[in-house]
Design a protein around this motif. Structure first.
Motif, PDB file in Angstrom:
ATOM      1  N   CYS A 181       3.390   5.418  -1.696  1.00 60.67           N
ATOM      2  CA  CYS A 181       3.200   5.021  -0.548  1.00 60.67           C
ATOM      3  C   CYS A 181       4.053   4.824   0.479  1.00 60.67           C
ATOM      4  O   CYS A 181       3.605   3.917   1.541  1.00 60.67           O
ATOM      5  CB  CYS A 181       2.182   3.730  -0.605  1.00 60.67           C
ATOM      6  SG  CYS A 181       2.909   2.857  -1.239  1.00 60.67           S
ATOM      7  N   ARG A 182       5.139   4.829   0.546  1.00 62.62           N
ATOM      8  CA  ARG A 182       6.255   3.890   1.485  1.00 62.62           C
ATOM      9  C   ARG A 182       5.477   5.247   2.882  1.00 62.62           C
ATOM     10  O   ARG A 182       6.239   6.201   3.120  1.00 62.62           O
ATOM     11  CB  ARG A 182       7.329   4.725   1.386  1.00 62.62           C
ATOM     12  CG  ARG A 182       7.965   4.036  -0.483  1.00 62.62           C
ATOM     13  CD  ARG A 182       7.386   1.848  -0.448  1.00 62.62           C
ATOM     14  NE  ARG A 182       7.545   1.358  -0.992  1.00 62.62           N
ATOM     15  CZ  ARG A 182       7.376   0.205  -1.911  1.00 62.62           C
ATOM     16  NH1 ARG A 182       6.287   0.007  -0.819  1.00 62.62           N
ATOM     17  NH2 ARG A 182       7.618  -0.335  -2.691  1.00 62.62           N
ATOM     18  N   GLY A 208       8.962   2.429   6.449  1.00 62.92           N
ATOM     19  CA  GLY A 208       9.474   2.583   5.609  1.00 62.92           C
ATOM     20  C   GLY A 208       8.565   1.016   4.601  1.00 62.92           C
ATOM     21  O   GLY A 208       8.723   0.028   4.316  1.00 62.92           O
ATOM     22  N   VAL A 209       7.730   0.958   4.792  1.00 62.10           N
ATOM     23  CA  VAL A 209       6.685  -0.271   4.412  1.00 62.10           C
ATOM     24  C   VAL A 209       5.377  -0.207   3.812  1.00 62.10           C
ATOM     25  O   VAL A 209       4.560   1.311   4.206  1.00 62.10           O
ATOM     26  CB  VAL A 209       6.146  -1.357   5.566  1.00 62.10           C
ATOM     27  CG1 VAL A 209       7.747  -1.395   5.872  1.00 62.10           C
ATOM     28  CG2 VAL A 209       5.607  -0.580   6.577  1.00 62.10           C
ATOM     29  N   ALA A 210       4.910  -0.388   2.682  1.00 60.06           N
ATOM     30  CA  ALA A 210       3.518   0.167   2.772  1.00 60.06           C
ATOM     31  C   ALA A 210       2.602  -1.206   2.757  1.00 60.06           C
ATOM     32  O   ALA A 210       2.610  -2.314   3.869  1.00 60.06           O
ATOM     33  CB  ALA A 210       3.719  -0.755   0.917  1.00 60.06           C
ATOM     34  N   ALA A 211       1.333  -0.865   3.954  1.00 63.09           N
ATOM     35  CA  ALA A 211       0.490  -1.270   4.701  1.00 63.09           C
ATOM     36  C   ALA A 211      -0.693  -1.840   4.216  1.00 63.09           C
ATOM     37  O   ALA A 211      -1.367  -0.306   3.092  1.00 63.09           O
ATOM     38  CB  ALA A 211       1.104  -0.698   6.047  1.00 63.09           C
ATOM     39  N   THR A 212      -1.185  -2.583   4.505  1.00 63.99           N
ATOM     40  CA  THR A 212      -3.183  -2.844   4.094  1.00 63.99           C
ATOM     41  C   THR A 212      -3.533  -2.869   5.519  1.00 63.99           C
ATOM     42  O   THR A 212      -2.898  -3.948   6.477  1.00 63.99           O
ATOM     43  CB  THR A 212      -3.222  -3.801   3.297  1.00 63.99           C
ATOM     44  OG1 THR A 212      -2.184  -3.715   2.027  1.00 63.99           O
ATOM     45  CG2 THR A 212      -4.438  -4.499   2.948  1.00 63.99           C
ATOM     46  N   ALA A 225      -3.689   8.620   2.137  1.00 67.27           N
ATOM     47  CA  ALA A 225      -3.121  10.137   1.298  1.00 67.27           C
ATOM     48  C   ALA A 225      -1.468   9.378   0.905  1.00 67.27           C
ATOM     49  O   ALA A 225      -1.073   9.516   0.235  1.00 67.27           O
ATOM     50  CB  ALA A 225      -3.270  11.609   2.070  1.00 67.27           C
ATOM     51  N   ALA A 226      -1.773   9.156   2.382  1.00 66.79           N
ATOM     52  CA  ALA A 226      -0.014   8.255   2.208  1.00 66.79           C
ATOM     53  C   ALA A 226       0.184   6.850   1.461  1.00 66.79           C
ATOM     54  O   ALA A 226       1.612   6.756   1.877  1.00 66.79           O
ATOM     55  CB  ALA A 226       0.462   8.677   3.298  1.00 66.79           C
ATOM     56  N   GLY A 227      -0.831   6.300   1.301  1.00 70.05           N
ATOM     57  CA  GLY A 227      -1.126   4.939   0.337  1.00 70.05           C
ATOM     58  C   GLY A 227      -1.471   3.465   1.944  1.00 70.05           C
ATOM     59  O   GLY A 227      -1.280   2.782   0.912  1.00 70.05           O
TER      60      GLY A 227
END
Ligand SMILES: Cc1cc2nc3c(=O)[nH]c(=O)nc-3n(C[C@H](O)[C@H](O)[C@H](O)COP(=O)(O)OP(=O)(O)OC[C@H]3O[C@@H](n4cnc5c(N)ncnc54)[C@H](O)[C@@H]3O)c2cc1C
Length: 264
Positions: free
Chosen positions: A20-21, A25-29, A125-127
């Protein structure tokens, strides 16, 4: 509103797997106070009958005001590459290809929701995690850094970084952010009224005897004047469109305008 956790971070609510990066380069909500596009559509129908939902209207809900805006994509910025990138992304998610070459690119309020839905599918789809009907109501700071956000329902979500993208209608957000010590800068603004003209009148003024010819699109105009040290200008004209109620507060009266892709 996005809450992001840098990829090097470990633990916490916004942790997610390597897959999901995203680009940066960050995981986001994404926390969204309103509803996804489809149920939001029903609230807009109620609004037409005078029933306002304070969290689901022309400004609040998936994609914000942009989802049901007219989709006029004009800008005076000189950074053409950045504009070209945005237009290419919109086309990638379903906007008409002409917007990449048109002098006055326009998507239309009927097409925008589909573009936004496709964009969400891509991000999910990318997280990216979306949480609808989740209003951010406070931010926790310590040592000059953000530590967490708190939702209206009382949930505390740890976060290393928070991007506030609440739009200008979320006046409550500016109140609690200022209360929490977030630096807020005043910005000049223009005050306007919306005028509804019958399109045949504008067509007659602009096209003269050719008005009414089916080959001509609904006519457009632009006016500007300066007097008494102030500028007055026409902004956001919606040829072939109509006026919509864009309030977010029960006692507020706010209008905007929009048109469909055919401008008919
Ligand atoms: C009918 C209409 C037509 C328009 N036509 C055009 C046009 O043709 N061209 C143009 O350039 N502009 C147009 N605009 C204006 C344009 O849509 C806005 O300027 C733009 O959407 C602002 O983007 P934004 O991301 O800053 O905020 P917004 O689009 O307002 O998004 C803010 C988001 O944050 C969410 N939010 C707010 N507070 C919270 C909270 N506390 N917790 C969680 N979520 C929260 C909201 O629900 C919303 O989804 C139009 C607007 C309207 C209403």
């Amino acid at each position: 509103m996005e809450s992001v956790r840098p990829s090097h971070s470990s633990g916490g609510t916004f942790r997610c797997s390597q897959s999901c990066r995203l680009k940066a380069g960050v995981a986001a909500t994404v926390l969204e106070r309103g509803k996804p596009v489809q149920p939001r559509r029903r609230d807009l129908a109620s609004l037409q009958r005078g029933l306002l939902s304070p969290s689901s209207n022309y400004c609040f809900g998936e994609g914000g005001a942009g989802t049901y805006s007219d989709g006029k994509l004009y800008t005076r910025t000189k950074d053409r590459q950045a504009v070209a990138d945005v237009l290419a992304d919109l086309v990638r998610f379903g906007a008409p290809q002409e917007i990449e070459v048109d002098a006055r690119p326009h998507v239309g309020s009927n097409r925008l929701p589909r573009v936004l839905t496709a964009l969400r599918a891509h991000l999910e789809a990318a997280g990216v995690e979306y949480r609808f009907e989740t209003e951010m109501a406070a931010v926790t700071l310590s040592g000059g850094k953000v530590r967490a956000v708190r939702t209206r329902a009382g949930e505390e979500l740890p976060a290393d970084a928070v991007v506030l993208a609440v739009g200008h209608s979320a006046r409550d957000a500016y109140d609690w952010a200022a209360g929490a010590g977030v630096a807020i800068m005043r910005k000049d603004l223009a005050v306007g009224v919306r005028i509804e003209h019958p399109q045949p009148v504008i067509d007659a003024l602009q096209y003269g005897r050719a008005a009414g010819d089916a080959r001509l699109p609904p006519a457009f105009y632009e006016l500007a004047a300066v007097g008494c040290g102030r500028g007055v200008y026409s902004f956001c004209m919606c040829p072939g469109g109509w006026v919509v109620p864009a309030a977010t507060e029960p006692e507020g009266v706010v209008v905007n305008g929009m048109s469909l892709s055919k401008r008919d």
